[in-house]
Design an enzyme around this catalytic site. Structure first.
Site, PDB file in Angstrom:
ATOM      1  N   LYS A 277       7.120 -36.998  41.674  1.00  0.00           N
ATOM      2  CA  LYS A 277       7.115 -36.232  40.425  1.00  0.00           C
ATOM      3  C   LYS A 277       7.272 -37.226  39.277  1.00  0.00           C
ATOM      4  O   LYS A 277       8.018 -38.218  39.401  1.00  0.00           O
ATOM      5  CB  LYS A 277       8.300 -35.261  40.474  1.00  0.00           C
ATOM      6  CG  LYS A 277       8.421 -34.303  39.312  1.00  0.00           C
ATOM      7  CD  LYS A 277       9.587 -33.337  39.558  1.00  0.00           C
ATOM      8  CE  LYS A 277       9.719 -32.272  38.504  1.00  0.00           C
ATOM      9  NZ  LYS A 277      10.824 -31.327  38.770  1.00  0.00           N
TER      10      LYS A 277
ATOM     11  N   SER B  86       9.303 -26.464  38.670  1.00  0.00           N
ATOM     12  CA  SER B  86       8.599 -27.448  37.887  1.00  0.00           C
ATOM     13  C   SER B  86       7.912 -28.523  38.715  1.00  0.00           C
ATOM     14  O   SER B  86       6.987 -29.162  38.228  1.00  0.00           O
ATOM     15  CB  SER B  86       9.552 -28.106  36.893  1.00  0.00           C
ATOM     16  OG  SER B  86      10.567 -28.826  37.584  1.00  0.00           O
TER      17      SER B  86
ATOM     18  N   SER C 222      13.189 -25.790  41.395  1.00  0.00           N
ATOM     19  CA  SER C 222      11.945 -26.542  41.190  1.00  0.00           C
ATOM     20  C   SER C 222      11.394 -27.295  42.383  1.00  0.00           C
ATOM     21  O   SER C 222      10.281 -27.809  42.296  1.00  0.00           O
ATOM     22  CB  SER C 222      12.118 -27.513  40.035  1.00  0.00           C
ATOM     23  OG  SER C 222      11.966 -26.808  38.841  1.00  0.00           O
TER      24      SER C 222
HETATM   25  N1  GLN Z   1      12.435 -22.758  36.277  1.00  0.00           N
HETATM   26  C1  GLN Z   1      13.765 -23.241  36.055  1.00  0.00           C
HETATM   27  C2  GLN Z   1      13.856 -23.779  34.652  1.00  0.00           C
HETATM   28  O1  GLN Z   1      12.926 -23.693  33.969  1.00  0.00           O
HETATM   29  C3  GLN Z   1      14.102 -24.311  37.052  1.00  0.00           C
HETATM   30  C4  GLN Z   1      13.490 -25.609  36.764  1.00  0.00           C
HETATM   31  C5  GLN Z   1      13.943 -26.703  37.649  1.00  0.00           C
HETATM   32  O2  GLN Z   1      14.522 -26.460  38.725  1.00  0.00           O
HETATM   33  N2  GLN Z   1      13.770 -27.924  37.178  1.00  0.00           N
HETATM   34  O3  GLN Z   1      14.845 -24.280  34.224  1.00  0.00           O
END
Ligand code: GLN
Length: 485
Positions: A78, A153, A177
Protein backbone atom coordinates in the site's frame (compact mmCIF):
# COMPACT_ATOMS: atom_id res chain seq x y z
CA UNK A 1 -1.32 -22.49 -13.19
CA UNK A 2 0.58 -19.40 -14.22
CA UNK A 3 3.44 -18.13 -12.06
CA UNK A 4 1.38 -15.12 -11.04
CA UNK A 5 -1.41 -17.39 -9.74
CA UNK A 6 0.73 -19.09 -7.12
CA UNK A 7 0.67 -18.55 -3.37
CA UNK A 8 3.86 -17.71 -1.46
CA UNK A 9 4.31 -21.32 -0.37
CA UNK A 10 3.70 -22.72 -3.87
CA UNK A 11 6.12 -20.28 -5.51
CA UNK A 12 8.65 -20.93 -2.75
CA UNK A 13 8.55 -24.67 -3.51
CA UNK A 14 9.21 -24.03 -7.19
CA UNK A 15 12.02 -21.59 -6.45
CA UNK A 16 13.57 -24.06 -4.05
CA UNK A 17 13.47 -26.90 -6.56
CA UNK A 18 14.97 -24.46 -9.10
CA UNK A 19 12.06 -25.08 -11.45
CA UNK A 20 11.81 -21.35 -11.81
CA UNK A 21 14.04 -18.39 -10.96
CA UNK A 22 13.07 -15.29 -9.00
CA UNK A 23 13.76 -13.21 -12.11
CA UNK A 24 11.31 -15.33 -14.12
CA UNK A 25 8.65 -15.08 -11.41
CA UNK A 26 9.13 -11.31 -11.21
CA UNK A 27 9.00 -10.93 -15.02
CA UNK A 28 5.74 -12.89 -15.07
CA UNK A 29 4.28 -10.63 -12.39
CA UNK A 30 5.39 -7.42 -14.12
CA UNK A 31 3.87 -8.65 -17.40
CA UNK A 32 0.63 -9.45 -15.60
CA UNK A 33 0.54 -5.94 -14.10
CA UNK A 34 1.16 -4.48 -17.54
CA UNK A 35 -1.63 -6.59 -19.05
CA UNK A 36 -4.28 -5.91 -16.40
CA UNK A 37 -3.66 -2.70 -14.50
CA UNK A 38 -5.10 -0.44 -17.18
CA UNK A 39 -8.45 -1.91 -16.15
CA UNK A 40 -7.90 -2.29 -12.39
CA UNK A 41 -5.67 0.66 -11.40
CA UNK A 42 -4.37 -1.17 -8.33
CA UNK A 43 -0.93 0.43 -8.67
CA UNK A 44 0.15 4.02 -8.19
CA UNK A 45 3.78 3.20 -8.98
CA UNK A 46 5.25 0.09 -10.59
CA UNK A 47 8.95 -0.51 -9.94
CA UNK A 48 10.21 -2.86 -12.70
CA UNK A 49 13.90 -1.93 -12.54
CA UNK A 50 14.18 -2.20 -8.77
CA UNK A 51 12.15 -5.42 -8.86
CA UNK A 52 14.36 -7.12 -11.45
CA UNK A 53 17.52 -6.07 -9.59
CA UNK A 54 16.11 -7.43 -6.30
CA UNK A 55 15.03 -10.63 -8.04
CA UNK A 56 18.53 -11.16 -9.47
CA UNK A 57 19.91 -10.73 -5.96
CA UNK A 58 17.35 -13.21 -4.65
CA UNK A 59 18.50 -15.72 -7.26
CA UNK A 60 22.06 -15.33 -6.01
CA UNK A 61 20.89 -15.99 -2.47
CA UNK A 62 19.05 -19.08 -3.62
CA UNK A 63 22.15 -20.28 -5.48
CA UNK A 64 24.21 -19.81 -2.30
CA UNK A 65 21.68 -21.90 -0.37
CA UNK A 66 20.61 -18.95 1.80
CA UNK A 67 16.95 -19.20 1.01
CA UNK A 68 14.10 -17.94 3.18
CA UNK A 69 10.39 -18.54 2.60
CA UNK A 70 10.10 -14.97 1.24
CA UNK A 71 13.21 -14.96 -0.95
CA UNK A 72 12.25 -14.11 -4.52
CA UNK A 73 8.55 -13.59 -3.72
CA UNK A 74 7.02 -10.62 -5.62
CA UNK A 75 5.16 -8.39 -3.16
CA UNK A 76 3.52 -4.98 -3.35
CA UNK A 77 2.79 -2.43 -0.65
CA UNK A 78 0.00 0.00 0.00
CA UNK A 79 1.38 3.44 -0.83
CA UNK A 80 1.27 4.35 2.87
CA UNK A 81 4.49 2.40 3.61
CA UNK A 82 7.67 4.43 3.28
CA UNK A 83 10.02 2.84 0.75
CA UNK A 84 13.51 4.28 0.55
CA UNK A 85 14.10 5.84 -2.85
CA UNK A 86 10.66 4.85 -4.16
CA UNK A 87 7.94 7.50 -4.37
CA UNK A 88 5.35 7.22 -1.59
CA UNK A 89 2.20 9.28 -2.03
CA UNK A 90 -0.44 7.95 0.38
CA UNK A 91 -2.67 8.53 -2.68
CA UNK A 92 -2.57 12.28 -1.99
CA UNK A 93 -1.64 15.19 -4.18
CA UNK A 94 0.14 16.68 -1.18
CA UNK A 95 2.73 13.86 -1.28
CA UNK A 96 2.67 13.32 -5.06
CA UNK A 97 6.44 13.75 -5.34
CA UNK A 98 7.61 12.49 -1.97
CA UNK A 99 10.61 10.15 -2.05
CA UNK A 100 11.21 8.76 1.45
CA UNK A 101 14.75 8.63 2.84
CA UNK A 102 14.10 5.42 4.82
CA UNK A 103 12.04 2.22 4.83
CA UNK A 104 9.08 1.29 7.03
CA UNK A 105 10.15 -1.45 9.48
CA UNK A 106 7.54 -3.90 8.15
CA UNK A 107 8.81 -3.48 4.59
CA UNK A 108 12.43 -3.68 5.74
CA UNK A 109 11.68 -7.01 7.41
CA UNK A 110 10.30 -8.42 4.15
CA UNK A 111 13.14 -6.94 2.12
CA UNK A 112 15.82 -8.37 4.38
CA UNK A 113 14.40 -11.82 3.79
CA UNK A 114 14.64 -11.35 0.04
CA UNK A 115 11.10 -10.31 -0.94
CA UNK A 116 10.90 -8.40 -4.24
CA UNK A 117 8.93 -5.14 -4.40
CA UNK A 118 6.99 -4.84 -7.67
CA UNK A 119 5.23 -1.59 -6.79
CA UNK A 120 3.17 0.68 -4.58
CA UNK A 121 -0.57 0.23 -4.36
CA UNK A 122 -3.55 2.51 -4.67
CA UNK A 123 -5.72 3.32 -1.65
CA UNK A 124 -8.03 5.96 -0.29
CA UNK A 125 -6.20 9.22 0.31
CA UNK A 126 -4.42 8.96 3.69
CA UNK A 127 -6.33 5.68 4.21
CA UNK A 128 -9.58 7.59 4.79
CA UNK A 129 -12.37 5.72 3.10
CA UNK A 130 -13.95 2.37 2.35
CA UNK A 131 -13.91 2.28 -1.43
CA UNK A 132 -10.52 3.50 -2.73
CA UNK A 133 -12.40 6.20 -4.62
CA UNK A 134 -10.80 9.08 -2.73
CA UNK A 135 -7.36 8.45 -4.26
CA UNK A 136 -5.79 11.39 -6.08
CA UNK A 137 -4.70 8.79 -8.65
CA UNK A 138 -8.18 7.66 -9.66
CA UNK A 139 -10.29 4.86 -8.25
CA UNK A 140 -9.22 1.21 -8.13
CA UNK A 141 -11.70 -1.23 -9.65
CA UNK A 142 -12.76 -4.59 -8.28
CA UNK A 143 -11.26 -7.38 -10.45
CA UNK A 144 -14.41 -9.47 -9.87
CA UNK A 145 -16.62 -6.75 -11.32
CA UNK A 146 -14.96 -3.69 -12.78
CA UNK A 147 -18.04 -1.54 -12.14
CA UNK A 148 -17.65 -2.10 -8.40
CA UNK A 149 -15.32 -0.74 -5.75
CA UNK A 150 -12.63 -3.08 -4.38
CA UNK A 151 -13.23 -1.78 -0.85
CA UNK A 152 -10.90 0.47 1.04
CA UNK A 153 -8.80 1.92 2.17
CA UNK A 154 -6.33 -0.84 1.17
CA UNK A 155 -8.27 -1.39 -2.08
CA UNK A 156 -5.13 -1.71 -4.20
CA UNK A 157 -3.68 -4.29 -1.79
CA UNK A 158 -6.73 -6.53 -2.21
CA UNK A 159 -7.37 -5.83 -5.92
CA UNK A 160 -3.74 -6.68 -6.75
CA UNK A 161 -4.14 -10.08 -5.07
CA UNK A 162 -7.44 -10.75 -6.81
CA UNK A 163 -6.00 -9.66 -10.17
CA UNK A 164 -2.89 -11.80 -9.52
CA UNK A 165 -0.56 -8.80 -9.82
CA UNK A 166 1.47 -9.64 -6.68
CA UNK A 167 1.92 -12.82 -4.65
CA UNK A 168 1.22 -11.04 -1.35
CA UNK A 169 0.67 -7.46 -0.24
CA UNK A 170 0.66 -5.37 2.92
CA UNK A 171 -2.10 -3.01 3.89
CA UNK A 172 -3.09 -1.07 6.98
CA UNK A 173 -6.28 -1.32 9.00
CA UNK A 174 -7.55 1.55 11.14
CA UNK A 175 -11.25 0.71 11.02
CA UNK A 176 -11.42 -2.20 8.60
CA UNK A 177 -9.12 -1.24 5.76
CA UNK A 178 -7.49 -4.66 5.41
CA UNK A 179 -10.47 -6.92 6.18
CA UNK A 180 -13.13 -5.04 4.21
CA UNK A 181 -11.25 -4.90 0.86
CA UNK A 182 -10.07 -8.49 1.36
CA UNK A 183 -13.72 -9.52 1.74
CA UNK A 184 -14.80 -7.57 -1.35
CA UNK A 185 -12.00 -9.03 -3.47
CA UNK A 186 -12.13 -12.65 -2.28
CA UNK A 187 -8.77 -12.60 -0.45
CA UNK A 188 -7.54 -13.29 3.05
CA UNK A 189 -6.86 -10.14 5.09
CA UNK A 190 -5.50 -10.09 8.63
CA UNK A 191 -5.51 -7.18 11.07
CA UNK A 192 -3.16 -8.02 13.91
CA UNK A 193 -3.58 -6.93 17.51
CA UNK A 194 -2.57 -3.31 18.13
CA UNK A 195 1.15 -3.42 18.96
CA UNK A 196 1.86 -6.74 17.20
CA UNK A 197 3.46 -5.06 14.15
CA UNK A 198 5.62 -1.94 14.06
CA UNK A 199 4.05 1.17 12.59
CA UNK A 200 7.40 2.87 12.10
CA UNK A 201 7.56 4.37 8.64
CA UNK A 202 3.84 3.95 8.02
CA UNK A 203 2.19 7.28 7.29
CA UNK A 204 0.01 7.93 10.35
CA UNK A 205 -3.76 8.28 10.10
CA UNK A 206 -5.15 7.54 13.60
CA UNK A 207 -2.21 6.38 15.70
CA UNK A 208 -4.17 4.58 18.43
CA UNK A 209 -5.97 2.45 15.82
CA UNK A 210 -3.61 1.96 12.85
CA UNK A 211 -2.15 -1.51 12.39
CA UNK A 212 -0.18 -3.18 9.57
CA UNK A 213 -1.20 -6.55 8.14
CA UNK A 214 -1.12 -8.85 5.12
CA UNK A 215 -3.54 -9.46 2.25
CA UNK A 216 -2.95 -12.86 0.66
CA UNK A 217 -4.45 -15.68 -1.42
CA UNK A 218 -4.74 -18.12 1.46
CA UNK A 219 -4.44 -18.40 5.23
CA UNK A 220 -1.03 -20.09 5.11
CA UNK A 221 0.36 -17.06 3.28
CA UNK A 222 -1.20 -14.73 5.86
CA UNK A 223 0.52 -16.72 8.62
CA UNK A 224 3.85 -16.50 6.77
CA UNK A 225 3.55 -12.75 6.18
CA UNK A 226 2.43 -12.00 9.73
CA UNK A 227 5.34 -14.00 11.15
CA UNK A 228 7.72 -11.97 8.97
CA UNK A 229 6.49 -8.50 9.95
CA UNK A 230 5.43 -9.02 13.60
CA UNK A 231 7.58 -8.28 16.62
CA UNK A 232 9.00 -5.52 18.73
CA UNK A 233 10.65 -2.55 17.05
CA UNK A 234 12.63 -0.09 19.18
CA UNK A 235 11.59 2.59 16.68
CA UNK A 236 7.88 2.21 17.54
CA UNK A 237 7.19 2.49 21.25
CA UNK A 238 3.69 1.07 20.79
CA UNK A 239 5.03 -2.19 19.35
CA UNK A 240 4.88 -4.83 22.04
CA UNK A 241 7.92 -6.79 23.16
CA UNK A 242 6.54 -10.27 23.15
CA UNK A 243 7.79 -13.36 21.30
CA UNK A 244 6.48 -13.98 17.79
CA UNK A 245 5.16 -17.53 17.48
CA UNK A 246 5.56 -19.57 14.32
CA UNK A 247 2.05 -18.87 13.02
CA UNK A 248 2.28 -21.68 10.46
CA UNK A 249 2.17 -24.10 13.41
CA UNK A 250 -1.46 -23.03 13.89
CA UNK A 251 -2.43 -24.51 10.53
CA UNK A 252 -3.58 -27.73 12.17
CA UNK A 253 -6.91 -28.09 10.44
CA UNK A 254 -8.48 -28.91 13.78
CA UNK A 255 -11.27 -26.88 15.37
CA UNK A 256 -12.90 -29.63 17.41
CA UNK A 257 -14.28 -28.13 20.59
CA UNK A 258 -13.39 -24.56 19.51
CA UNK A 259 -15.94 -22.20 21.04
CA UNK A 260 -17.19 -19.68 18.51
CA UNK A 261 -19.27 -16.70 19.63
CA UNK A 262 -22.10 -15.30 17.50
CA UNK A 263 -22.84 -11.72 18.58
CA UNK A 264 -26.54 -10.93 18.20
CA UNK A 265 -25.71 -7.28 17.35
CA UNK A 266 -23.96 -8.34 14.13
CA UNK A 267 -26.72 -10.46 12.65
CA UNK A 268 -29.09 -7.62 12.05
CA UNK A 269 -32.05 -6.97 9.85
CA UNK A 270 -30.88 -5.30 6.70
CA UNK A 271 -27.96 -7.65 6.27
CA UNK A 272 -27.77 -8.54 2.59
CA UNK A 273 -29.47 -11.93 2.02
CA UNK A 274 -26.46 -13.33 0.15
CA UNK A 275 -24.21 -12.33 3.07
CA UNK A 276 -26.64 -13.87 5.56
CA UNK A 277 -26.72 -17.08 3.55
CA UNK A 278 -22.92 -17.24 3.41
CA UNK A 279 -22.81 -16.84 7.21
CA UNK A 280 -25.40 -19.58 7.73
CA UNK A 281 -23.42 -21.90 5.49
CA UNK A 282 -20.18 -21.07 7.33
CA UNK A 283 -21.78 -21.88 10.66
CA UNK A 284 -22.87 -25.26 9.28
CA UNK A 285 -19.35 -25.91 7.98
CA UNK A 286 -17.86 -25.18 11.40
CA UNK A 287 -20.46 -27.38 13.11
CA UNK A 288 -19.47 -30.18 10.76
CA UNK A 289 -15.86 -29.68 11.82
CA UNK A 290 -16.76 -30.06 15.47
CA UNK A 291 -16.77 -26.42 16.62
CA UNK A 292 -19.34 -25.25 19.17
CA UNK A 293 -21.41 -22.10 18.87
CA UNK A 294 -22.33 -19.80 21.72
CA UNK A 295 -24.72 -16.84 21.44
CA UNK A 296 -23.06 -13.76 22.85
CA UNK A 297 -23.76 -10.03 23.12
CA UNK A 298 -21.45 -7.10 22.47
CA UNK A 299 -23.90 -4.53 23.84
CA UNK A 300 -22.04 -1.32 22.93
CA UNK A 301 -21.72 -2.19 19.22
CA UNK A 302 -24.26 0.49 18.27
CA UNK A 303 -21.95 3.25 19.44
CA UNK A 304 -18.84 2.01 17.67
CA UNK A 305 -19.12 3.93 14.39
CA UNK A 306 -19.83 7.26 16.11
CA UNK A 307 -17.07 6.67 18.64
CA UNK A 308 -14.61 5.73 15.89
CA UNK A 309 -15.35 8.84 13.81
CA UNK A 310 -14.58 11.07 16.78
CA UNK A 311 -11.34 9.34 17.76
CA UNK A 312 -10.05 8.67 14.23
CA UNK A 313 -10.75 12.20 13.00
CA UNK A 314 -9.27 13.79 16.14
CA UNK A 315 -6.04 11.84 15.74
CA UNK A 316 -6.00 12.49 12.00
CA UNK A 317 -6.35 16.24 12.45
CA UNK A 318 -3.30 16.17 14.67
CA UNK A 319 -1.25 13.79 12.48
CA UNK A 320 -1.99 15.70 9.30
CA UNK A 321 -0.87 19.03 10.76
CA UNK A 322 2.65 18.17 9.61
CA UNK A 323 1.78 18.66 5.92
CA UNK A 324 2.41 22.36 5.87
CA UNK A 325 4.38 22.78 2.66
CA UNK A 326 7.55 23.52 4.64
CA UNK A 327 9.48 20.30 5.22
CA UNK A 328 7.88 18.15 2.57
CA UNK A 329 4.82 17.90 0.42
CA UNK A 330 3.09 20.16 -2.01
CA UNK A 331 3.77 23.92 -1.70
CA UNK A 332 2.01 26.66 -3.66
CA UNK A 333 4.22 28.36 -6.17
CA UNK A 334 3.26 31.98 -5.42
CA UNK A 335 2.73 32.48 -1.67
CA UNK A 336 2.14 36.03 -0.50
CA UNK A 337 3.22 35.23 3.05
CA UNK A 338 3.62 32.39 5.53
CA UNK A 339 -0.06 32.01 6.42
CA UNK A 340 -1.09 32.16 2.79
CA UNK A 341 1.51 29.50 1.99
CA UNK A 342 0.20 27.17 4.73
CA UNK A 343 -3.44 27.66 3.87
CA UNK A 344 -3.26 27.38 0.13
CA UNK A 345 -0.73 24.50 0.12
CA UNK A 346 -3.09 22.47 2.29
CA UNK A 347 -6.19 23.58 0.38
CA UNK A 348 -4.63 22.52 -2.91
CA UNK A 349 -2.93 19.38 -1.62
CA UNK A 350 -5.69 17.61 0.33
CA UNK A 351 -8.79 16.06 -1.21
CA UNK A 352 -12.28 16.73 0.10
CA UNK A 353 -12.68 13.64 2.33
CA UNK A 354 -9.37 14.39 4.05
CA UNK A 355 -10.47 17.99 4.59
CA UNK A 356 -13.77 16.79 6.05
CA UNK A 357 -11.90 14.57 8.52
CA UNK A 358 -9.49 17.33 9.54
CA UNK A 359 -12.39 19.70 10.20
CA UNK A 360 -14.40 17.12 12.16
CA UNK A 361 -11.34 16.18 14.20
CA UNK A 362 -10.26 19.71 14.93
CA UNK A 363 -13.77 20.50 16.10
CA UNK A 364 -13.91 17.44 18.37
CA UNK A 365 -10.64 18.45 19.99
CA UNK A 366 -11.36 22.16 20.39
CA UNK A 367 -11.63 23.57 23.89
CA UNK A 368 -15.17 23.49 25.15
CA UNK A 369 -16.01 20.48 22.99
CA UNK A 370 -13.16 18.16 24.00
CA UNK A 371 -14.98 16.72 27.03
CA UNK A 372 -18.26 16.31 25.20
CA UNK A 373 -16.78 14.56 22.18
CA UNK A 374 -13.23 13.25 22.35
CA UNK A 375 -13.17 12.38 26.04
CA UNK A 376 -16.63 10.84 25.87
CA UNK A 377 -15.60 8.77 22.84
CA UNK A 378 -12.57 7.47 24.74
CA UNK A 379 -14.85 6.35 27.56
CA UNK A 380 -17.18 4.58 25.13
CA UNK A 381 -14.13 2.94 23.58
CA UNK A 382 -13.28 1.44 26.98
CA UNK A 383 -16.80 0.01 27.21
CA UNK A 384 -16.48 -1.54 23.74
CA UNK A 385 -13.15 -3.05 24.73
CA UNK A 386 -14.84 -4.44 27.86
CA UNK A 387 -17.56 -6.09 25.75
CA UNK A 388 -14.93 -8.07 23.86
CA UNK A 389 -12.91 -9.05 26.93
CA UNK A 390 -16.05 -10.27 28.61
CA UNK A 391 -17.08 -12.29 25.55
CA UNK A 392 -13.64 -13.90 25.41
CA UNK A 393 -14.20 -15.28 28.90
CA UNK A 394 -16.61 -17.77 27.33
CA UNK A 395 -15.58 -18.08 23.65
CA UNK A 396 -12.29 -18.53 21.77
CA UNK A 397 -13.18 -16.57 18.65
CA UNK A 398 -16.10 -14.46 17.44
CA UNK A 399 -17.66 -15.01 14.01
CA UNK A 400 -19.31 -12.14 12.11
CA UNK A 401 -19.78 -10.92 8.54
CA UNK A 402 -17.04 -8.54 7.39
CA UNK A 403 -19.42 -6.21 5.58
CA UNK A 404 -23.21 -5.77 5.49
CA UNK A 405 -23.27 -6.11 1.66
CA UNK A 406 -20.98 -7.31 -1.14
CA UNK A 407 -18.98 -4.63 -3.02
CA UNK A 408 -21.11 -1.68 -4.08
CA UNK A 409 -20.89 0.18 -7.36
CA UNK A 410 -18.33 2.87 -8.06
CA UNK A 411 -19.93 6.25 -7.35
CA UNK A 412 -22.83 4.78 -5.37
CA UNK A 413 -21.81 6.21 -1.98
CA UNK A 414 -19.47 9.09 -2.80
CA UNK A 415 -22.18 11.68 -2.25
CA UNK A 416 -23.24 10.21 1.09
CA UNK A 417 -20.37 10.01 3.59
CA UNK A 418 -22.57 8.50 6.31
CA UNK A 419 -23.50 5.54 4.10
CA UNK A 420 -19.81 5.13 3.29
CA UNK A 421 -18.89 5.21 7.00
CA UNK A 422 -21.48 2.51 7.72
CA UNK A 423 -19.70 0.03 5.45
CA UNK A 424 -17.23 -0.57 8.30
CA UNK A 425 -19.84 -1.21 10.95
CA UNK A 426 -18.61 -4.80 11.57
CA UNK A 427 -14.88 -4.12 11.43
CA UNK A 428 -14.52 -0.88 13.42
CA UNK A 429 -15.23 -2.39 16.88
CA UNK A 430 -12.17 -4.67 16.58
CA UNK A 431 -9.91 -1.66 16.08
CA UNK A 432 -11.46 0.21 18.99
CA UNK A 433 -10.90 -2.87 21.17
CA UNK A 434 -7.34 -3.16 19.84
CA UNK A 435 -7.73 -6.85 19.15
CA UNK A 436 -7.15 -8.98 16.03
CA UNK A 437 -9.40 -10.07 13.16
CA UNK A 438 -9.15 -11.98 9.92
CA UNK A 439 -11.32 -11.98 6.81
CA UNK A 440 -11.58 -15.22 4.80
CA UNK A 441 -13.46 -15.88 1.53
CA UNK A 442 -16.84 -17.42 2.40
CA UNK A 443 -18.97 -17.19 -0.70
CA UNK A 444 -20.08 -15.31 -3.78
CA UNK A 445 -23.25 -13.31 -4.20
CA UNK A 446 -25.71 -14.46 -6.85
CA UNK A 447 -24.05 -12.12 -9.34
CA UNK A 448 -20.51 -13.22 -8.47
CA UNK A 449 -19.23 -10.69 -5.93
CA UNK A 450 -17.10 -12.15 -3.11
CA UNK A 451 -18.33 -12.35 0.48
CA UNK A 452 -16.04 -12.50 3.51
CA UNK A 453 -16.28 -14.10 6.90
CA UNK A 454 -14.67 -12.36 9.88
CA UNK A 455 -13.11 -14.13 12.85
CA UNK A 456 -12.17 -11.86 15.75
CA UNK A 457 -9.69 -13.11 18.35
CA UNK A 458 -8.44 -12.20 21.79
CA UNK A 459 -5.68 -9.61 22.07
CA UNK A 460 -2.60 -11.44 20.72
CA UNK A 461 -4.88 -14.33 19.77
CA UNK A 462 -3.64 -14.42 16.16
CA UNK A 463 -2.84 -18.13 16.43
CA UNK A 464 -6.44 -18.95 17.23
CA UNK A 465 -7.99 -16.93 14.40
CA UNK A 466 -5.44 -18.35 11.95
CA UNK A 467 -6.29 -21.88 13.10
CA UNK A 468 -10.03 -21.25 12.78
CA UNK A 469 -9.72 -19.48 9.41
CA UNK A 470 -7.49 -22.18 7.99
CA UNK A 471 -9.83 -25.01 8.98
CA UNK A 472 -12.72 -23.20 7.27
CA UNK A 473 -10.65 -22.53 4.19
CA UNK A 474 -9.57 -26.16 3.91
CA UNK A 475 -13.19 -27.30 4.18
CA UNK A 476 -14.35 -24.97 1.38
CA UNK A 477 -13.21 -23.92 -2.09
CA UNK A 478 -13.93 -20.19 -2.05
CA UNK A 479 -10.26 -19.22 -1.85
CA UNK A 480 -9.57 -21.17 -5.04
CA UNK A 481 -12.06 -19.17 -7.11
CA UNK A 482 -10.49 -16.61 -9.39
CA UNK A 483 -11.65 -13.19 -10.45
CA UNK A 484 -12.68 -13.34 -14.12
CA UNK A 485 -9.98 -10.98 -15.32
N1 GLN B 1 -13.25 3.38 6.34
C1 GLN B 1 -12.67 3.72 7.60
C2 GLN B 1 -12.24 5.17 7.56
O1 GLN B 1 -12.47 5.78 6.61
C3 GLN B 1 -11.49 2.84 7.89
C4 GLN B 1 -10.28 3.19 7.14
C5 GLN B 1 -9.08 2.42 7.54
O2 GLN B 1 -9.18 1.37 8.19
N2 GLN B 1 -7.92 2.98 7.22
O3 GLN B 1 -11.70 5.69 8.48
Amino acid sequence: MELFDLTIHELHDRLKKKEVSAVEATRAMLARIEATDGRVNAFITVTPEEALAAAAEADQRIARGEMDILTGIPVALKDIFLTRGVRTTCASKILANFIPPYDATSWLRLKERGAVLVGKLNQDEFAMGSSSESSAFGPTRNPWNLECIPGGSSGGSAAAIAARQATATLGTDTGGSIRQPAAHCGCVGLKPTYGRVSRYGVIAYASSLDQVGPVTRDVRDAAIMLGAVAGHDPLDSTSVDRPVPDYTKSLTNDVKGLKIGLPSEYFIEGLDPDVQQAMDRAIETYRGLGAEFVDISLPHTDYAVACYYLIATAEASSNLARYDGVRFGHRVSDPTGLMDMYCRSRAEGFGSEVKRRIMLGTYALSSGYYDAYYLKAQKVRTLIMGDFLKAFETVDVILTPVTPTPAFRIGEKVGDPLQMYLSDIFTIPTNLAGTCGISVPAGLSRDGRPIGLQLVGRPFGEEEIIRAAHAFEQATTWHQQKAPL
